[in-house]
Design a protein around this motif. Sequence first.
Motif, mmCIF file in Angstrom:
data_model
loop_
_atom_site.group_PDB
_atom_site.id
_atom_site.type_symbol
_atom_site.label_atom_id
_atom_site.label_comp_id
_atom_site.label_asym_id
_atom_site.label_seq_id
_atom_site.Cartn_x
_atom_site.Cartn_y
_atom_site.Cartn_z
ATOM 1 N N VAL A 97 0.868 -1.179 0.000
ATOM 2 C CA VAL A 97 0.000 0.000 0.000
ATOM 3 C C VAL A 97 0.903 1.226 0.000
ATOM 4 N N PRO A 98 1.026 1.924 -1.141
ATOM 5 C CA PRO A 98 1.872 3.121 -1.170
ATOM 6 C C PRO A 98 1.223 4.240 -0.346
ATOM 7 N N GLN A 99 2.052 5.026 0.296
ATOM 8 C CA GLN A 99 1.526 6.085 1.159
ATOM 9 C C GLN A 99 2.384 7.345 1.050
ATOM 10 N N GLY A 100 1.717 8.501 0.906
ATOM 11 C CA GLY A 100 2.429 9.773 0.917
ATOM 12 C C GLY A 100 2.210 10.437 2.273
ATOM 13 N N GLY A 101 1.505 11.574 2.276
ATOM 14 C CA GLY A 101 1.232 12.271 3.532
ATOM 15 C C GLY A 101 0.092 11.640 4.314
ATOM 16 N N ASN A 102 -0.531 10.633 3.736
ATOM 17 C CA ASN A 102 -1.670 9.944 4.375
ATOM 18 C C ASN A 102 -2.774 10.926 4.730
ATOM 19 N N THR A 103 -3.048 11.841 3.805
ATOM 20 C CA THR A 103 -4.126 12.811 4.022
ATOM 21 C C THR A 103 -5.349 12.502 3.172
ATOM 22 N N GLY A 104 -5.316 11.411 2.441
ATOM 23 C CA GLY A 104 -6.454 11.043 1.589
ATOM 24 C C GLY A 104 -7.722 10.846 2.393
ATOM 25 N N LEU A 105 -8.854 11.079 1.750
ATOM 26 C CA LEU A 105 -10.134 11.069 2.458
ATOM 27 C C LEU A 105 -10.977 9.851 2.136
ATOM 28 N N VAL A 106 -10.423 8.900 1.365
ATOM 29 C CA VAL A 106 -11.234 7.762 0.941
ATOM 30 C C VAL A 106 -10.601 6.416 1.319
ATOM 31 N N GLY A 107 -9.654 6.443 2.237
ATOM 32 C CA GLY A 107 -9.085 5.181 2.718
ATOM 33 C C GLY A 107 -8.248 4.450 1.691
ATOM 34 N N GLY A 108 -7.603 5.200 0.796
ATOM 35 C CA GLY A 108 -6.828 4.554 -0.256
ATOM 36 C C GLY A 108 -5.364 4.343 0.081
ATOM 37 N N SER A 109 -4.890 4.884 1.207
ATOM 38 C CA SER A 109 -3.450 4.832 1.466
ATOM 39 C C SER A 109 -3.095 4.135 2.770
ATOM 40 N N THR A 110 -4.020 3.369 3.313
ATOM 41 C CA THR A 110 -3.720 2.605 4.531
ATOM 42 C C THR A 110 -4.074 1.137 4.316
ATOM 43 N N PRO A 111 -3.408 0.254 5.063
ATOM 44 C CA PRO A 111 -3.625 -1.182 4.860
ATOM 45 C C PRO A 111 -4.969 -1.630 5.435
ATOM 46 N N ASP A 112 -5.421 -2.765 4.972
ATOM 47 C CA ASP A 112 -6.677 -3.310 5.492
ATOM 48 C C ASP A 112 -6.441 -3.998 6.836
ATOM 49 N N GLU A 113 -7.444 -4.672 7.355
ATOM 50 C CA GLU A 113 -7.389 -5.273 8.700
ATOM 51 C C GLU A 113 -6.599 -6.579 8.707
ATOM 52 N N SER A 114 -6.260 -7.087 7.536
ATOM 53 C CA SER A 114 -5.690 -8.437 7.475
ATOM 54 C C SER A 114 -4.311 -8.545 8.134
#
Lengths: 480, 480
Positions: free
Chosen positions: B76-93
């Motif tokens: 899961v690529p991540q920049g500033g992690n300011t996205g508002l749609v949950g696209g830059s954080t890992p799932d619960e797995s």
Amino acid sequence: MNDIGVRDALPAGFVAAARTIAGAAGVIDDPAGMAPFAEDRRKRYPGRAALVLRPASTAEVSGLVALCAGAGVAIVPQGGNTGLVGGSTPDESGREAVLSLARMNRVIAVDPIDNTIAVEAGVILAEAQDAALAADRLFPLSLAAEGSCTIGGNLSTNAGGTQVLRYGNARDLVLGLEVVLADGRVLDLMRALRKDNTGYDLKQVFLGSEGTLGIITRAVLKLVPRPRETVTAWIGLDGPTAAVALLADLQGATGGQVTTFEYIPRSCLEQLLRLIEGHRDPLREPWPAYALLEATSGRSQGLRGTVEAALGEAMEKGLVRDATIAESEAQAGALWRIREELPEGEKRAGAAVKHDVSVPVSRIPDFFEGAEGAVARAFPGARVSAFGHIGDGNIHFNVLPPHAPDTDRFLARWDEVNRVVEDVAIGLGGSFSAEHGIGRMRQASFERYKKPLEIELMRRLKTAFDPHGILNPGRVVARP
Amino acid sequence: MNDIGVRDALPAGFVAAARTIAGAAGVIDDPAGMAPFAEDRRKRYPGRAALVLRPASTAEVSGLVALCAGAGVAIVPQGGNTGLVGGSTPDESGREAVLSLARMNRVIAVDPIDNTIAVEAGVILAEAQDAALAADRLFPLSLAAEGSCTIGGNLSTNAGGTQVLRYGNARDLVLGLEVVLADGRVLDLMRALRKDNTGYDLKQVFLGSEGTLGIITRAVLKLVPRPRETVTAWIGLDGPTAAVALLADLQGATGGQVTTFEYIPRSCLEQLLRLIEGHRDPLREPWPAYALLEATSGRSQGLRGTVEAALGEAMEKGLVRDATIAESEAQAGALWRIREELPEGEKRAGAAVKHDVSVPVSRIPDFFEGAEGAVARAFPGARVSAFGHIGDGNIHFNVLPPHAPDTDRFLARWDEVNRVVEDVAIGLGGSFSAEHGIGRMRQASFERYKKPLEIELMRRLKTAFDPHGILNPGRVVARP
């Protein structure tokens, strides 16, 4: 009437099936009727069509592409057939069908609130410009062939032209698109949205792909406010270094209102004055080079004063030697005609080896120096005629033989000359095809300069969107 | 220290191999250190990372991606992690690795002649803006999170913001790109060219693809002239119909120099005045709605006079009720702060169901009427708080429960509310995600509204560029 070639190239019943889809007016199969569709603008690639298809609607394009796909007949999409790299005419095999979008020539709608124009692919660029003006808006794509090129061709080649500096390339002007895919299905992306982040932006795949991934049938394009004040100036300067520095100053002073900044060396102007009637030197004394400047603004913003002041300061700095600002539309028109007729002047001066290179704007002086030097070393006595859209880093760098009688012998070395000039551009981080595309003329350069990984990824795109190689095969990228 | 989850999720020796590539500083595997990387900005998608990778160079990204690809570990690529749609954080797995670009935060070069800035992906947007200003240029991307979001995230989500009207979305600002592919190879497209038609424009594939087709590691971005005159105005009007008509008039008068045109209904302003200190109503009397206008120009072009005259005419036509033009930077700042703190005001008013829809600009009045009506019918008493970038047709249409105590019950109906509002936008030719993207939050809408053929083609792209589903799997488009 099918001649033997056509009978060879097409499966039995194909022509009749095409007529069932597109009607009698939608299919041309007599050799005389097909001939103009098989001749490229520069007449460098003599070709022969298996058939010419002229659908009048998206549904007909869809049906015809499905028919061709089913029969394994390759399609060469064609708009105004004004391309300069042989990308829109069939090869010599007589096995490729031309699919002309010329009959799909309807302006669908102009919306001055959305600032959009929706058109069919066969609409001629100048007609789209006129439709926008009628709604008090500007469609800012502008290029030499605008009286006969079509929007579909503009978009599928990502056309450039003289206003890219301000408004971008054709790609930047597209909001919505309709595309017939390689299997005949219709992809409807005809949206008029300024923001739409709902997955991959599929229209980008087709823009600039030269008809190899899909056939563009309709588009929604951006309009901009119609300028209220236009300042046109002819500026004498010492060469490309001064031109590049002056442009930066003018952009700073006007806040980015420069629409056009064309570079013309003295030799090109002299050629024009010598060979084409009705022109005069806009300045009293000769200077090594010139810039044609156009800037535009909204109403009553004193743009002329801003430009005059900036030119005055540039003169003090030594960037500008002399300049004249057009006092009337007629005067502006005369300045523009010089730029527009440069290619004709060059043509009359004799055939030349053509280039359409670009470099980062800051490297333009290095490019001129490097390319002129390399040509002089490799082809002693060869003459250079180079002008272009300097604000985009785009130079049409053309090389003529030392003497007119040498022309044929010189032109036979076309690829060699290309390589010398394009090597210099590539060495400066540049491109071997700024706005004309690949087609067939730049295939060798494509193979030479594109990185293997780029070519591999382009092939993956080709495979993903045209797995059976139906659309404009062999252009841009060969199948794996 | 590996906890049991990590040991489960990653093959033996994986963490050590990652450390060999990226060093001790490049790998985080303790749960406390990983936690912030697993939490999305809106805290809607609690996740758990298998590992956090923090490469400091393109070579390290390349090595880490190859390692993950070889081991079948999703990234899961991540920049500033300011996205508002949950696209830059890992799932619960607990099986997905976060790859943060934050350490690649170098401004590589600013070139005021090319009008370009070259940056690494982890450069914070505000730092890119500052670097441009230091060279007397403007990097025109501007949005609420600019103090912490990164360029890589901006490009991979095709960020919008408040200046799209004049300068376009993030996609439009990109000249060159470097991307690490799903197999770890590096695609170097770091060109600084304004025109380059040499085959398919591969960078377009990665822009806006939310890290699902490749990882953006570097970019060359466009700069524009720094404005010399800025006019900021606060305008009282009757509603969206007047706002849309006024914008067209202002664009015509200024020749397209409007950079920002934000729409704010009275209810949003009142909420702000009630809940956040330090604000005052810029106008003496209340009006149903407001526009925050910013226009900019080069030097001494009388922009203020042009805007004043256009507003005066609009007042005579009844489009404008009252207006104030900022007399100082402090006054302009106060007007801007109202717009910037609207989301905070709304947050304090209580949790809301969020929308980020767009429609063609001309359909904005229809959208407001339609969406407000549909919400009133479906959720009687629900309160609407809708503001946005009206010049882009982009409305942040947020719906609050009738009374604060109902909030949890109302938020449980999130998808239902989304559907009611998004149906209206889609019915008007609009989009269910104008600038925030899909991520995980808009997956259901994506499946509902995108045409099957669009989804099929997006899957083909996913398969062509990430055949093993290593990159941000399940976001944007699921594998076939």
